[in-house]
Structures are given as structure tokens and as C-alpha cells.
Design a protein around this motif. Structure first.
Motif, PDB file in Angstrom:
ATOM      1  N   LYS A  27       0.820  -1.206   0.000  1.00 27.86           N
ATOM      2  CA  LYS A  27       0.000   0.000   0.000  1.00 27.86           C
ATOM      3  C   LYS A  27       0.862   1.268   0.000  1.00 27.86           C
ATOM      4  O   LYS A  27       0.399   2.337  -0.410  1.00 27.86           O
ATOM      5  CB  LYS A  27      -0.915   0.007   1.230  1.00 27.86           C
ATOM      6  CG  LYS A  27      -1.962  -1.107   1.230  1.00 27.86           C
ATOM      7  CD  LYS A  27      -2.787  -1.086   2.512  1.00 27.86           C
ATOM      8  CE  LYS A  27      -3.819  -2.210   2.535  1.00 27.86           C
ATOM      9  NZ  LYS A  27      -4.593  -2.232   3.812  1.00 27.86           N
ATOM     10  N   PRO A  47      -6.023  -9.875  -0.659  1.00 29.31           N
ATOM     11  CA  PRO A  47      -7.223  -9.156  -1.106  1.00 29.31           C
ATOM     12  C   PRO A  47      -7.271  -9.096  -2.632  1.00 29.31           C
ATOM     13  O   PRO A  47      -6.246  -8.949  -3.296  1.00 29.31           O
ATOM     14  CB  PRO A  47      -7.037  -7.755  -0.507  1.00 29.31           C
ATOM     15  CG  PRO A  47      -6.072  -7.936   0.619  1.00 29.31           C
ATOM     16  CD  PRO A  47      -5.155  -9.031   0.198  1.00 29.31           C
ATOM     17  N   SER A  48      -8.451  -9.213  -3.172  1.00 32.41           N
ATOM     18  CA  SER A  48      -8.613  -9.214  -4.628  1.00 32.41           C
ATOM     19  C   SER A  48      -8.082  -7.934  -5.269  1.00 32.41           C
ATOM     20  O   SER A  48      -7.607  -7.944  -6.411  1.00 32.41           O
ATOM     21  CB  SER A  48     -10.083  -9.406  -4.993  1.00 32.41           C
ATOM     22  OG  SER A  48     -10.883  -8.383  -4.395  1.00 32.41           O
ATOM     23  N   SER A  49      -8.129  -6.834  -4.525  1.00 31.28           N
ATOM     24  CA  SER A  49      -7.666  -5.554  -5.073  1.00 31.28           C
ATOM     25  C   SER A  49      -6.152  -5.525  -5.291  1.00 31.28           C
ATOM     26  O   SER A  49      -5.644  -4.654  -6.000  1.00 31.28           O
ATOM     27  CB  SER A  49      -8.075  -4.411  -4.141  1.00 31.28           C
ATOM     28  OG  SER A  49      -7.558  -4.604  -2.841  1.00 31.28           O
ATOM     29  N   PHE A  50      -5.417  -6.481  -4.678  1.00 30.06           N
ATOM     30  CA  PHE A  50      -3.963  -6.534  -4.836  1.00 30.06           C
ATOM     31  C   PHE A  50      -3.515  -7.738  -5.650  1.00 30.06           C
ATOM     32  O   PHE A  50      -2.303  -7.979  -5.788  1.00 30.06           O
ATOM     33  CB  PHE A  50      -3.283  -6.573  -3.464  1.00 30.06           C
ATOM     34  CG  PHE A  50      -3.316  -5.269  -2.718  1.00 30.06           C
ATOM     35  CD1 PHE A  50      -2.349  -4.309  -2.928  1.00 30.06           C
ATOM     36  CD2 PHE A  50      -4.336  -5.003  -1.824  1.00 30.06           C
ATOM     37  CE1 PHE A  50      -2.381  -3.094  -2.245  1.00 30.06           C
ATOM     38  CE2 PHE A  50      -4.381  -3.800  -1.140  1.00 30.06           C
ATOM     39  CZ  PHE A  50      -3.404  -2.840  -1.349  1.00 30.06           C
TER      40      PHE A  50
END
Length: 329
Positions: A27, A47-50
Motif C-alpha cells: 500500500k 485481497p482481490s484488489s492486490f
């Protein structure tokens, strides 16, 4: 883009805090995270966002703390073996591990090899100082028995790390001894004294209290002494925190007074908390390896990855090679 491999299976508390810390680092920094370990365990933790910034390299085996470090070289499907091999093959730029430190060091030395001119790698650990900065103890456990030449190399490597990573303009070097006088110490430290006299930042022998009093930045010793210093310091810090809590809770007045000192206690905790330092770089290896505490939490893993990134960005190994060429000639 730099690629950081994390041995995600070796910590005392499993993969969850290690992956959480690695994601926290993502992040704040721009790099590709390579998680090495059991895919079934690791995939749900990302996490899917990463997902587009994380690669998972599957392997089934894990070197535990009960295993012999020497067995690691035969276990080619273990998470730390696979991670170190990726560094050897230049498919990643650094390895961070909270697993078996002996196995990590052995594999890094045997599979990757040492920098030219370095006879033994050393673990460089950070220690708190009264001025809020950090000092470095080199070696903190990699080499129980050393020669004077090894201590000389430890001083050179520690100095370059302190200047390039910790940004000291003048990182003073001292040999940990039983007195400040040049005549003090054993034969090895006395001979190392003569080697290091050629370095402009060498201040001579130092004593144990100087590790914390801001009078020196790089503390040189063999791994036997260094590891005892490290473990003793951790024990003293834990004992002080425990005693403070006990005495505060022993009376209503103490509990009330502690409310006014909350910010002070918070600063003290941050200064002595190993998680704030992340991990210990293994200096002298022809690559970037960070060894973390087995009890590392997510904050420790995040800061260890930041150390790895700083080592890459500041070309620490090139600086060590240049310094060796200068002071060994």
C-alpha cells in the motif's frame, strides 16, 4: 519494477500476519510481492484488489524451528529454499524471511554465495539509542567463532549500511570489548583493532553501555557475543515493561498517574519494539536477504520489506565492495 520474495510459511504465528504485513507494504511502496508457500493457505489471504501485484509460488515443505539448519540444503521444495533459489536466479531482487534463521543464512551462503572479498556474512541488527536513533550490532549471531579479518569486514559492512540505509553522515565504528583501552580485549579483538585503525570512522574499543548511549553507530563483535547482547537487551526491555505495568497496577494512584504518561509509554514502547525495526539484513551475501524475528507480526514484516527495498535502492552491496577495495588495499 523490483520484486520482493517473502517466505510466507516460516513464522511462529503462521502465514496470516506475514501476508498482512506484506500487503501493508504494498500500500505504501511500488513493488511486486512474491509470496512463497502453500498456495491453498496463501490465496485466501490476498485481497482481490492486490491480486495483480502479488504472485504466489507454490511449495509444500516448510523448515520449522525444530529442524536442523543443515537439512535445509536437501529440502528443495521448502519455502525458504525456493525463495533463496529465486534470488540466486535473479527472478527476485530480495528475500524476506521470518522462518528458521540458520536455514536462511546457510542457504543464502551456499546457494547465492558471498560478495567478493567477504569471508563470512554477518547478521546486522538494529538497537535503540537514547537519542531516538539506532545503532547496529555486527555480527548478531551468524558466526560464533571469528578471526580478526572477519571483524574487520563486519566493521566495513556495518559502516556502509549505517551510512547508506540509516543515513548517518559519519557512522562511528567501535569494537565491543571489556574496556575502552587499546590493550583490552582478547587476541582476536586486539588484532581486529589494528586492522580497523586505518578506517577514519573507527573510534576504538567500546563497552556494552555504549551500544545505547549514542556514542557509536556500528558495534563490531563476533556472533556469539552479539547474539547474547541481542537476547539480553530484549529480555531487559521486556522486564522493564512488565515491571512498569506491575507497579502501576499495584495502586489506584499509580493507575491514575499513568493516564498522564500515556504518550510517554507509547514512545518508549515504539523505541524498544522489535517490530519497528523489521528485520536484520544478512550482510556480505551477493544478494539482499532480510532475516526477521520468528515472532514477527504484520508491522515487523512491513518494516522488513521496507529494509529490503532500501537495500536495493541504495545499492548496499556495491557500496560494500567499493569500501572493501579501498580499505583492504
Amino acid at each position: 519494477m523490483m520484486r520482493i520474495a517473502v517466505d510466507a510459511m516460516g513464522g511462529d504465528f503462521g502465514a496470516s500476519p506475514l501476508v498482512e504485513g506484506a500487503i501493508s507494504a504494498l500500500k505504501e511502496k511500488n513493488f511486486t510481492l512474491v509470496l512463497v508457500g502453500n498456495e491453498e493457505v496463501l490465496t485466501p489471504l490476498v485481497p482481490s484488489s492486490f491480486a495483480n501485484r502479488v504472485q504466489i509460488v507454490h511449495c509444500d515443505d516448510v523448515i520449522t524451528m525444530d529442524d536442523l539448519a543443515t537439512s535445509a540444503i536437501k529440502r528443495k521444495n521448502s519455502s525458504i529454499y525456493v525463495a533463496i533459489d529465486m534470488l540466486k536466479n535473479k527472478s527476485v531482487d530480495a528475500v524476506v524471511s521470518a522462518g528458521h534463521s540458520g536455514a536462511t543464512m546457510s542457504l543464502a551462503t551456499l546457494r547465492i554465495g558471498r560478495l567478493s572479498g567477504i569471508s563470512r556474512p554477518a547478521i546486522c541488527t538494529l538497537m535503540p539509542r537514547i537519542d531516538g536513533n539506532k545503532s547496529l550490532v555486527v555480527d548478531a549471531g551468524a558466526n560464533v567463532d571469528c578471526k580478526a579479518e572477519n571483524l574487520f569486514e563486519f566493521g566495513i559492512m556495518g559502516h556502509e549500511y549505517a551510512c547508506s540505509i540509516l543515513k548517518y553522515q559519519n557512522a562511528r565504528i567501535g569494537i565491543l570489548s571489556n574496556g575502552e583501552e587499546e590493550c583490552k580485549g582478547n587476541e582476536i579483538s586486539k588484532n581486529a583493532f589494528m586492522y580497523l585503525k586505518s578506517h577514519p570512522s573507527f573510534i576504538g574499543n567500546i563497552e556494552g553501555n555504549n551500544i545505547f548511549d549514542a556514542s557509536v553507530e556500528v558495534i563490531v563483535c563476533d556472533g556469539f557475543v552479539g547474539n547474547i547482547v541481542l537476547k539480553t537487551s530484549e529480555g531487559v526491555a521486556d522486564s522493564i515493561v512488565y515491571l512498569l505495568k506491575t507497579y502501576i497496577k499495584s495502586s489506584p494512584l499509580g493507575t491514575f498517574g499513568s493516564l498522564f504518561l500515556k504518550s510517554v509509554f507509547s514512545k518508549l514502547k515504539k523505541q524498544i519494539d522489535y517490530a519497528e525495526y523489521g528485520g536484520a539484513p544478512l550482510l556480505g551475501i551477493d544478494g539482499n536477504v532480510i532475516i526477521c524475528h520468528g515472532k514477527s507480526n504484520s508491522k515487523a514484516m512491513k518494516n522488513a520489506i521496507f529494509q529490503a527495498i532500501a537495500s536495493i535502492e541504495n545499492n548496499i552491496n556495491d557500496r560494500i565492495l567499493s569500501a572493501l577495495a579501498k580499505y583492504k588495499s
